[in-house]
Write a protein that holds these residues in place. Structure first.
Motif, PDB file in Angstrom:
ATOM      1  N   SER A  15     -40.171   2.142 -37.389  1.00  0.00           N
ATOM      2  CA  SER A  15     -39.555   1.119 -36.540  1.00  0.00           C
ATOM      3  C   SER A  15     -38.587   0.252 -37.341  1.00  0.00           C
ATOM      4  CB  SER A  15     -40.636   0.250 -35.897  1.00  0.00           C
ATOM      5  OG  SER A  15     -41.388  -0.435 -36.886  1.00  0.00           O
ATOM      6  N   SER A  16     -38.942  -0.065 -38.584  1.00  0.00           N
ATOM      7  CA  SER A  16     -38.034  -0.865 -39.413  1.00  0.00           C
ATOM      8  C   SER A  16     -36.758  -0.086 -39.728  1.00  0.00           C
ATOM      9  CB  SER A  16     -38.735  -1.283 -40.706  1.00  0.00           C
ATOM     10  OG  SER A  16     -39.088  -0.146 -41.471  1.00  0.00           O
ATOM     11  N   GLN A  17     -36.892   1.226 -39.972  1.00  0.00           N
ATOM     12  CA  GLN A  17     -35.700   2.042 -40.211  1.00  0.00           C
ATOM     13  C   GLN A  17     -34.812   2.092 -38.972  1.00  0.00           C
ATOM     14  OE1 GLN A  17     -37.094   5.831 -41.560  1.00  0.00           O
ATOM     15  NE2 GLN A  17     -37.760   5.074 -43.562  1.00  0.00           N
ATOM     16  N   GLN A  18     -35.426   2.254 -37.826  1.00  0.00           N
ATOM     17  CA  GLN A  18     -34.654   2.249 -36.597  1.00  0.00           C
ATOM     18  C   GLN A  18     -33.945   0.920 -36.371  1.00  0.00           C
ATOM     19  OE1 GLN A  18     -37.302   3.360 -33.469  1.00  0.00           O
ATOM     20  NE2 GLN A  18     -37.508   5.487 -34.148  1.00  0.00           N
ATOM     21  N   MET A  19     -34.639  -0.182 -36.676  1.00  0.00           N
ATOM     22  CA  MET A  19     -34.019  -1.492 -36.531  1.00  0.00           C
ATOM     23  C   MET A  19     -32.843  -1.648 -37.491  1.00  0.00           C
ATOM     24  SD  MET A  19     -35.361  -3.239 -34.103  1.00  0.00           S
ATOM     25  CE  MET A  19     -34.778  -4.864 -34.548  1.00  0.00           C
ATOM     26  N   ALA A  20     -32.984  -1.124 -38.713  1.00  0.00           N
ATOM     27  CA  ALA A  20     -31.885  -1.221 -39.673  1.00  0.00           C
ATOM     28  C   ALA A  20     -30.681  -0.422 -39.198  1.00  0.00           C
ATOM     29  CB  ALA A  20     -32.348  -0.717 -41.037  1.00  0.00           C
ATOM     30  N   VAL A  21     -30.941   0.768 -38.662  1.00  0.00           N
ATOM     31  CA  VAL A  21     -29.831   1.583 -38.144  1.00  0.00           C
ATOM     32  C   VAL A  21     -29.145   0.880 -36.987  1.00  0.00           C
ATOM     33  CG1 VAL A  21     -29.278   3.751 -36.980  1.00  0.00           C
ATOM     34  CG2 VAL A  21     -30.821   3.751 -38.949  1.00  0.00           C
ATOM     35  N   LEU A  22     -29.949   0.314 -36.093  1.00  0.00           N
ATOM     36  CA  LEU A  22     -29.368  -0.401 -34.962  1.00  0.00           C
ATOM     37  C   LEU A  22     -28.569  -1.614 -35.408  1.00  0.00           C
ATOM     38  CD1 LEU A  22     -32.345  -0.233 -32.421  1.00  0.00           C
ATOM     39  CD2 LEU A  22     -30.196   1.021 -32.327  1.00  0.00           C
ATOM     40  N   GLN A  23     -29.089  -2.341 -36.399  1.00  0.00           N
ATOM     41  CA  GLN A  23     -28.368  -3.514 -36.894  1.00  0.00           C
ATOM     42  C   GLN A  23     -27.049  -3.123 -37.544  1.00  0.00           C
ATOM     43  OE1 GLN A  23     -31.029  -5.624 -39.434  1.00  0.00           O
ATOM     44  NE2 GLN A  23     -32.242  -6.490 -37.747  1.00  0.00           N
ATOM     45  N   SER A  24     -27.070  -2.028 -38.333  1.00  0.00           N
ATOM     46  CA  SER A  24     -25.824  -1.591 -38.960  1.00  0.00           C
ATOM     47  C   SER A  24     -24.807  -1.138 -37.909  1.00  0.00           C
ATOM     48  CB  SER A  24     -26.120  -0.451 -39.940  1.00  0.00           C
ATOM     49  OG  SER A  24     -26.662   0.666 -39.249  1.00  0.00           O
ATOM     50  N   THR A  25     -25.306  -0.426 -36.913  1.00  0.00           N
ATOM     51  CA  THR A  25     -24.399   0.005 -35.842  1.00  0.00           C
ATOM     52  C   THR A  25     -23.834  -1.194 -35.085  1.00  0.00           C
ATOM     53  OG1 THR A  25     -25.726   2.012 -35.609  1.00  0.00           O
ATOM     54  CG2 THR A  25     -24.235   1.474 -33.803  1.00  0.00           C
ATOM     55  N   TYR A  26     -24.702  -2.152 -34.830  1.00  0.00           N
ATOM     56  CA  TYR A  26     -24.249  -3.359 -34.128  1.00  0.00           C
ATOM     57  C   TYR A  26     -23.259  -4.146 -34.966  1.00  0.00           C
ATOM     58  CZ  TYR A  26     -24.387  -7.919 -31.884  1.00  0.00           C
ATOM     59  OH  TYR A  26     -24.049  -9.089 -31.284  1.00  0.00           O
ATOM     60  N   SER A  27     -23.501  -4.227 -36.269  1.00  0.00           N
ATOM     61  CA  SER A  27     -22.579  -4.969 -37.126  1.00  0.00           C
ATOM     62  C   SER A  27     -21.226  -4.278 -37.191  1.00  0.00           C
ATOM     63  CB  SER A  27     -23.172  -5.115 -38.526  1.00  0.00           C
ATOM     64  OG  SER A  27     -23.359  -3.833 -39.112  1.00  0.00           O
ATOM     65  N   ASN A  28     -21.226  -2.942 -37.264  1.00  0.00           N
ATOM     66  CA  ASN A  28     -19.953  -2.219 -37.279  1.00  0.00           C
ATOM     67  C   ASN A  28     -19.207  -2.420 -35.968  1.00  0.00           C
ATOM     68  OD1 ASN A  28     -20.430  -1.197 -39.856  1.00  0.00           O
ATOM     69  ND2 ASN A  28     -21.548   0.575 -39.059  1.00  0.00           N
ATOM     70  N   ASN A  29     -19.932  -2.321 -34.880  1.00  0.00           N
ATOM     71  CA  ASN A  29     -19.304  -2.529 -33.584  1.00  0.00           C
ATOM     72  C   ASN A  29     -18.777  -3.951 -33.431  1.00  0.00           C
ATOM     73  OD1 ASN A  29     -19.824   0.102 -32.793  1.00  0.00           O
ATOM     74  ND2 ASN A  29     -21.828  -0.414 -31.927  1.00  0.00           N
TER      75      ASN A  29
END
Length: 200
Positions: free
Chosen positions: A140-154
């Motif tokens: 879940s933490s890895q998924q959150m990190a991926v989502l945060q990075s995607t959100y930051s890029n967007n």
């Protein structure tokens, strides 16, 4: 003259007049006596294996003691009492020192062994659950990190787009407010021409 009885008539007379024999119980068979109706041992020590069981009971406890004991026990509880007495007598004959206590100690050791095994199984289950929870948390933490990075890029791309749009709009506003007026060429007035003629 009367009719002479035949052999068949004698057998029939014997069958009719002789009382039905009563099967001896194990206690009466052990004592080699007739089993009378209402024998207290008859319902509990049958004729097939009752003699062997009663021999063990008589050797350990004594027939008179068992008889007195059964008299003080209700009828509906006598069978359980006889089963217990027979088991204790067989255990005492198998182990004269400890009797049924050795069986109880063996069962107690089995219970303790099973309890220790059960505790080990419970510990293993706890470890498995903790491992599953840790794996779920890490995923879940890895998924959150991926989502945060995607959100930051967007968000960075959207901010760039917003900046570009803002700059374009500001540029349009500035160009519209500072519009270049057309140049007007001034012609010399007639007064200036007349002054020049007078000077000449």
């Amino acid at each position: 003259m009367g009719k002479r009885p035949t052999a068949g008539d004698e057998d029939q007379a014997v069958v009719i007049t002789s009382p039905s024999p009563i099967a001896r119980c194990g206690a009466c068979k052990f004592f080699r006596r007739k089993c009378v109706p209402g024998c207290i041992f008859s319902p509990h020590f049958r004729c097939d294996q009752g003699a062997t069981k009663f021999a063990a009971v008589h050797k350990v406890f004594g027939a008179s003691n068992v008889y007195k004991l059964l008299l003080h026990i209700p009828v509906n509880r006598r069978h359980d009492a006889v089963v217990t007495i027979s088991y204790q007598a067989q255990a005492r004959l198998s182990d004269p020192v400890y009797g049924c206590v050795s069986t109880l100690l063996s069962l107690q050791r089995q219970v303790e062994s099973l309890q220790s095994e059960l505790a080990i199984v419970h510990a293993q289950l706890r470890n498995v659950r903790l491992a599953m929870l840790n794996s779920l948390q890490s995923s879940s933490s890895q998924q959150m990190a991926v989502l945060q990075s995607t959100y930051s890029n967007n968000s960075a791309a959207s901010n760039d787009l917003i900046n570009i749009l803002t700059f374009t709009s500001n540029f349009d506003i500035a160009s519209s407010s500072h519009s270049v007026e057309p140049l007007q060429l001034s012609q010399p007035s007639h007064d200036e021409d007349e002054d020049e003629d007078e000077d000449e």
